[in-house]
Design a protein around this motif. Structure first.
Motif, PDB file in Angstrom:
ATOM      1  N   UNK A  97       0.837  -1.203   0.000  1.00 60.60           N
ATOM      2  CA  UNK A  97       0.000   0.000   0.000  1.00 60.60           C
ATOM      3  C   UNK A  97       0.873   1.256   0.000  1.00 60.60           C
ATOM      4  N   UNK A  98       1.889   1.264   0.843  1.00 60.00           N
ATOM      5  CA  UNK A  98       2.751   2.437   0.931  1.00 60.00           C
ATOM      6  C   UNK A  98       3.582   2.626  -0.336  1.00 60.00           C
ATOM      7  N   UNK A  99       3.947   1.533  -0.976  1.00 58.70           N
ATOM      8  CA  UNK A  99       4.684   1.646  -2.237  1.00 58.70           C
ATOM      9  C   UNK A  99       3.838   2.309  -3.313  1.00 58.70           C
ATOM     10  N   UNK A 100       2.548   1.967  -3.367  1.00 59.16           N
ATOM     11  CA  UNK A 100       1.680   2.602  -4.360  1.00 59.16           C
ATOM     12  C   UNK A 100       1.585   4.106  -4.101  1.00 59.16           C
ATOM     13  N   UNK A 101       1.497   4.490  -2.843  1.00 58.29           N
ATOM     14  CA  UNK A 101       1.414   5.916  -2.513  1.00 58.29           C
ATOM     15  C   UNK A 101       2.727   6.630  -2.826  1.00 58.29           C
ATOM     16  N   UNK A 102       3.826   5.969  -2.520  1.00 58.71           N
ATOM     17  CA  UNK A 102       5.133   6.567  -2.798  1.00 58.71           C
ATOM     18  C   UNK A 102       5.332   6.771  -4.298  1.00 58.71           C
ATOM     19  N   UNK A 103       4.951   5.774  -5.088  1.00 53.10           N
ATOM     20  CA  UNK A 103       5.076   5.910  -6.540  1.00 53.10           C
ATOM     21  C   UNK A 103       4.210   7.053  -7.074  1.00 53.10           C
ATOM     22  N   UNK A 104       3.005   7.143  -6.567  1.00 50.72           N
ATOM     23  CA  UNK A 104       2.100   8.198  -7.036  1.00 50.72           C
ATOM     24  C   UNK A 104       2.610   9.572  -6.627  1.00 50.72           C
ATOM     25  N   UNK A 105       2.982   9.710  -5.355  1.00 51.23           N
ATOM     26  CA  UNK A 105       3.446  11.008  -4.877  1.00 51.23           C
ATOM     27  C   UNK A 105       4.723  11.455  -5.548  1.00 51.23           C
ATOM     28  N   UNK A 106       5.670  10.537  -5.705  1.00 52.04           N
ATOM     29  CA  UNK A 106       6.927  10.878  -6.364  1.00 52.04           C
ATOM     30  C   UNK A 106       6.685  11.210  -7.833  1.00 52.04           C
ATOM     31  N   UNK A 107       5.752  10.490  -8.452  1.00 47.03           N
ATOM     32  CA  UNK A 107       5.413  10.779  -9.842  1.00 47.03           C
ATOM     33  C   UNK A 107       4.820  12.166 -10.019  1.00 47.03           C
ATOM     34  N   UNK A 108       4.045  12.618  -9.016  1.00 47.58           N
ATOM     35  CA  UNK A 108       3.516  13.985  -9.063  1.00 47.58           C
ATOM     36  C   UNK A 108       4.643  14.994  -8.909  1.00 47.58           C
ATOM     37  N   UNK A 109       5.588  14.705  -8.020  1.00 47.79           N
ATOM     38  CA  UNK A 109       6.708  15.620  -7.804  1.00 47.79           C
ATOM     39  C   UNK A 109       7.592  15.759  -9.033  1.00 47.79           C
TER      40      UNK A 109
END
Length: 329
Positions: A97-109
């Motif tokens: 779950x945290x990996x999906x959030x990290x990928x999404x957030x980093x992708x936005x950055x």
């Protein structure tokens, strides 16, 4: 309109998040939506729901440029730690779950995504896995290096932001300082301008006490903290009305020309918002350098895999993300 790319995180794999993503894919979207999820999970859940959705694997090396057709869903494969069963939590998948959030957030950055839309996570099972986690908001604040974020829920016709969020009621008054109130109000004002395209936001501010303190007879926070803080912000050019008694602020007379309401605490503002728009409301994290919206409900483990879910909140979350990114062009 040029299509933009957005990340969609299904959240807790045993909950209704994967169902929502698959049901959403029955129809086309105006922008490119990429589910950051396990392909195995999405295939299994689609079969469980008897949905004929074509899952298209994508990677950062070859992002799609056109929205998926109806009946198709782009997926950035993010493997589960262990197979999951609808409705049954497993701490082993907390890191997924945290990996999906990290990928999404980093992708936005890094500009891969214009924004991210999140389905619900289960805080308890992540903590059971030994990972301290208090929610999406705090996770994304840390990921983006943001000191102060503001929680705002919105539905069609009403936006409510909060000065304090998940605090026991006995701790709320002490948490409302002039500094905090001004910081939160500035973030709300700034994001209404920059992310919602409102040139001069008009914000209604609730008092803390019944009748906004009744001139000091029912509490002095309005006189000693809230009113001076708002006066200083008005000197900066912000258009603020209040503090007003919350029981009369949430009436058509006051809300008619209002862009947002600022409530002092969670259960002052959100019951009204949810009464007006439950199932069709969105949670927006203000103050971040990225756009993040979320559904306003939980994981609904008992409904996972049944198909008996309402897409209303997810659709509003999508519409809001599209609106917020559109205003930044």
């Amino acid at each position: 309109m040029t299509a933009k790319r957005f990340a969609l995180t299904p959240g807790e794999p045993a909950g209704i998040g994967p169902d929502l993503c698959l049901l959403l894919a029955r129809d086309s979207q105006p922008h490119v939506l990429i589910a950051i999820a396990s392909l195995e999970l999405m295939r299994t859940r689609a079969a469980e729901l008897d949905l004929n959705i074509s899952l298209i694997e994508v990677t950062p090396d070859h992002w799609p440029t056109q929205p998926a057709a109806a009946g198709h869903l782009y997926v950035w494969d993010t493997p589960l730690a262990t197979p999951t069963t609808s409705g049954q939590l497993d701490p082993a998948n907390a890191s997924y779950v945290l990996t999906t959030l990290q990928r999404a957030g980093q992708g936005c950055l890094d500009g891969s995504f214009a924004g991210m839309i999140t389905a619900p996570v289960h805080k308890g099972v992540i903590n059971e896995a030994g990972i301290p986690f208090s929610g999406h908001t705090e996770f994304l604040a840390e990921l983006t290096g943001t000191e102060q974020v503001v929680m705002m829920l919105a539905t069609r016709g009403l936006r409510v932001a909060l000065v304090t969020t998940h605090l026991p009621l006995k701790d709320v008054a002490a948490a409302i300082t002039a500094e905090r109130l001004q910081r939160v109000t500035r973030i709300l004002h700034t994001d209404l301008v920059t992310k919602f395209g409102i040139t001069r936001p008009r914000i209604l501010v609730c008092g803390l006490n019944p009748h906004a303190g009744e001139g000091g007879h029912l509490g002095r926070e309005e006189i000693e903290i809230i009113e001076p803080a708002l006066a200083a912000l008005r000197d900066e050019g912000l258009e603020l009305v209040g503090p007003l008694p919350a029981d009369t602020l949430f009436t058509p007379k006051h809300l008619e020309d209002c862009d947002a309401v600022l409530a002092m605490y969670h259960d002052q503002g959100l019951p009204v918002l949810k009464y007006k728009g439950f199932g069709a409301a969105v949670n927006v994290t203000l103050g971040l350098p990225i756009v993040r919206t979320s559904v306003d409900h939980g994981t609904a483990l008992d409904l996972a895999g049944t198909g008996r879910v309402d897409l209303g909140s997810l659709q509003v979350a999508l519409e809001t993300a599209y609106q917020m990114t559109g205003s930044r062009n």
